[in-house]
Design an enzyme around this catalytic site. Structure first.
Site, mmCIF file in Angstrom:
data_model
loop_
_atom_site.group_PDB
_atom_site.id
_atom_site.type_symbol
_atom_site.label_atom_id
_atom_site.label_comp_id
_atom_site.label_asym_id
_atom_site.label_seq_id
_atom_site.Cartn_x
_atom_site.Cartn_y
_atom_site.Cartn_z
ATOM 1 N N ASP A 1 0.843 -1.199 0.000
ATOM 2 C CA ASP A 1 0.000 0.000 0.000
ATOM 3 C C ASP A 1 0.871 1.240 0.000
ATOM 4 O O ASP A 1 1.881 1.279 -0.713
ATOM 5 C CB ASP A 1 -0.930 -0.046 1.226
ATOM 6 C CG ASP A 1 -2.273 0.605 0.982
ATOM 7 O OD1 ASP A 1 -2.312 1.843 0.810
ATOM 8 O OD2 ASP A 1 -3.291 -0.113 0.948
ATOM 9 N N HIS B 1 -3.726 5.700 3.839
ATOM 10 C CA HIS B 1 -4.460 4.534 3.349
ATOM 11 C C HIS B 1 -3.895 3.221 3.883
ATOM 12 O O HIS B 1 -4.638 2.353 4.371
ATOM 13 C CB HIS B 1 -4.466 4.524 1.822
ATOM 14 C CG HIS B 1 -5.435 3.565 1.213
ATOM 15 N ND1 HIS B 1 -5.104 2.256 0.914
ATOM 16 C CD2 HIS B 1 -6.734 3.711 0.865
ATOM 17 C CE1 HIS B 1 -6.159 1.645 0.397
ATOM 18 N NE2 HIS B 1 -7.163 2.503 0.353
ATOM 19 N N ASN C 1 -13.813 0.472 -7.169
ATOM 20 C CA ASN C 1 -14.983 1.251 -6.749
ATOM 21 C C ASN C 1 -15.646 2.022 -7.883
ATOM 22 O O ASN C 1 -16.105 3.145 -7.694
ATOM 23 C CB ASN C 1 -14.574 2.244 -5.646
ATOM 24 C CG ASN C 1 -13.965 1.556 -4.454
ATOM 25 O OD1 ASN C 1 -14.421 0.491 -4.045
ATOM 26 N ND2 ASN C 1 -12.938 2.161 -3.888
ATOM 27 N N ALA D 1 -6.945 -7.655 -8.765
ATOM 28 C CA ALA D 1 -8.040 -8.534 -8.321
ATOM 29 C C ALA D 1 -8.472 -9.530 -9.388
ATOM 30 O O ALA D 1 -8.812 -10.674 -9.082
ATOM 31 C CB ALA D 1 -9.235 -7.695 -7.872
ATOM 32 N N VAL E 1 -5.512 -14.730 -7.530
ATOM 33 C CA VAL E 1 -5.846 -13.713 -6.536
ATOM 34 C C VAL E 1 -7.286 -13.896 -6.060
ATOM 35 O O VAL E 1 -8.188 -14.139 -6.862
ATOM 36 C CB VAL E 1 -5.656 -12.294 -7.120
ATOM 37 C CG1 VAL E 1 -6.039 -11.225 -6.095
ATOM 38 C CG2 VAL E 1 -4.211 -12.099 -7.573
ATOM 39 N N SER F 1 -11.515 -1.248 -0.560
ATOM 40 C CA SER F 1 -10.260 -1.347 0.178
ATOM 41 C C SER F 1 -10.500 -1.926 1.563
ATOM 42 O O SER F 1 -9.807 -2.834 2.021
ATOM 43 C CB SER F 1 -9.605 0.031 0.307
ATOM 44 O OG SER F 1 -8.949 0.402 -0.864
#
Length: 438
Positions: free
Chosen positions: A62, A97, A192, A202, A207, A254
């Site tokens: 991140d 984040h 999103n 993703a 994954v 997230s």
């Protein structure tokens, strides 16, 4: 007004009062702790009697983590920065984040009996912070180095709470395969944008892709979807830790990704002999869909197998299942029979606990050979007896590809529900705009 909530299922089941979660009452006067409706919904006191994530390291790829935060101190390893000239990634003071994701996973709160601040779902797990280079150019997703570093430094779960439209490079695909072969579970947020357009990492094979569910129990309107989605978790109005500000509230996939990574850490702690795919199998087998279904065999494009239920994943008696569980495998990973093994990207695998035999015994082979001889004898007899009826129809049957083989199932039925063209179904519109959690 109390922040303790229950998430109710939608559809006909909701009318009967079915619950996705049962929220435990909070006993804290701290408004941040009381505001953690998602944690309360998981009934953490019961969860922590089964597992707290001890002896499991979760890598958080991140923006870096503030390891000095009062709710994280002692749970954050030095890690590594792949940006800003290198160094460790445990003293982030700008972007909050990564700190927020780390706190949802392994925050331990503070104060008397740790009753204040942010408590993570796996409070005894360790966080390995890895700051990725987010600059555009070169490797757009910039996950190859961070993934390999995480694997080589003991992570058993890798949390990737970010998503982008950039297809993975060969180096990044190779890094994911490396993690899969080393039995590390990769977890990533779907994004999103409220779209079915795949986002990475993703959507990459290998994954575990995660969407988000809102506080009312419906799939979050802006949660990306598609056949790669495997699980959903709370992702609306989530309180967590920060950097420049001590705490923050955000909405997005997230946060739901961090909760799934935490749940995986709990399972890996209690069941250390399970493979990464078998950990995912426990999570999917105990999940519940917004319309109240459990144990579905094929993931829905909106909610996958459903919302995680950590206590059930830890406490229920569930067969280990195949090595890869519900995960779709990269092409160059080790082959494994069973659900999800070597399935093409975007193809829904079978049941998360299905398995297949890897071979036949000599006795079985001999039996099959004898059967073939008998069948050939019968066929020869039939042919001789009917040699004058050469124009008649051949003997019929339901062999491979015949009736009952499953061929020709409409795509809309492959995910457990039927959705008419042009009808988005029972999924709600996007909630009021909140600061994105991703």
């Amino acid at each position: 007004m109390s922040f303790t909530r229950t998430l109710r299922a939608v559809g006909s089941v909701a009318a009967a009062g079915a619950l996705l979660f049962t929220a435990a009452p909070t006993a804290s006067a701290d408004y941040i702790r009381d505001g953690q409706w998602a944690l309360d919904a998981f009934n953490p006191q019961k969860v922590w009697k089964e597992s707290t994530g001890k002896n499991v390291t979760v890598a958080v790829i991140d923006s870096g983590v503030n390891g000095d935060h009062v709710d994280l101190k002692g749970n954050v390893l030095p890690g590594k920065s792949f940006a800003d000239g290198g160094g460790t990634a445990d003293h982030e003071s700008g972007d909050d984040h990564g700190t927020a994701m780390a706190a949802l996973i392994a925050g331990h709160g503070h104060g008397a009996r740790h009753a204040d601040g942010i408590m993570g779902l796996a409070p005894d797990a360790k966080i390995l912070p890895i700051k990725r280079n987010e600059s555009i150019g070169g490797d757009a997703n910039n996950v190859d180095g961070p993934i390999r570093y995480a694997v080589d430094h003991g992570a058993k779960v890798i949390n990737m709470s970010f998503a982008g439209p950039y297809a993975l490079t060969d180096k990044e695909k190779s890094a994911i395969s490396y993690a899969v072969k080393k039995d590390v579970l990769l977890v990533a947020g779907s994004g999103n944008d409220g779209t079915s357009k795949p986002s990475y990492p993703a959507a990459a094979p290998g994954v575990l892709a995660v969407g988000a569910v809102a506080e009312d129990g419906n799939v979050l309107g802006e949660s990306n979807y598609g056949p790669h989605i495997r699980l959903i978790a709370p992702g609306e109005k989530i309180y967590s830790a920060g950097t420049s500000m001590k705490y923050r509230q955000a909405t997005g996939t997230s946060d739901s990704t961090a909760y799934v990574s935490a749940a995986a850490a709990l399972v890996r702690s209690k069941y250390p002999d399970l493979t990464a795919g078998q950990v995912a199998n426990r999570l999917t087998k105990t999940a519940i869909t917004p319309d109240g279904k459990t144990g579905i065999s094929s993931p829905d494009p909106k909610y996958g197998y459903g919302v995680i239920r950590p206590y059930r994943a830890l406490s229920e008696k569930i067969p280990a299942g195949s090595k890869n569980g519900p995960l779709t495998m990269p092409k160059d990973s080790e082959p494994s029979a069973g659900a999800g093994a070597d399935a093409p990207a975007g193809e829904a695998p079978g049941s998360a606990s299905e398995g297949k035999s890897s071979g036949l015994s000599p006795i079985a082979v001999a039996g099959i050979a004898l059967g073939v001889v008998v069948v050939l004898g019968i066929v020869v007899g039939v042919v001789l007896a009917n040699k004058k009826r050469r124009n008649g129809p051949p003997p019929g049957g339901t062999g491979f590809g015949g009736p009952g083989s499953g061929a020709g199932v409409p795509p809309q039925h492959q995910f457990g529900y039927y959705q008419q063209p042009g009808n988005p179904g029972a999924y709600p519109p996007a909630p009021p705009t909140q600061p994105p959690g991703q």
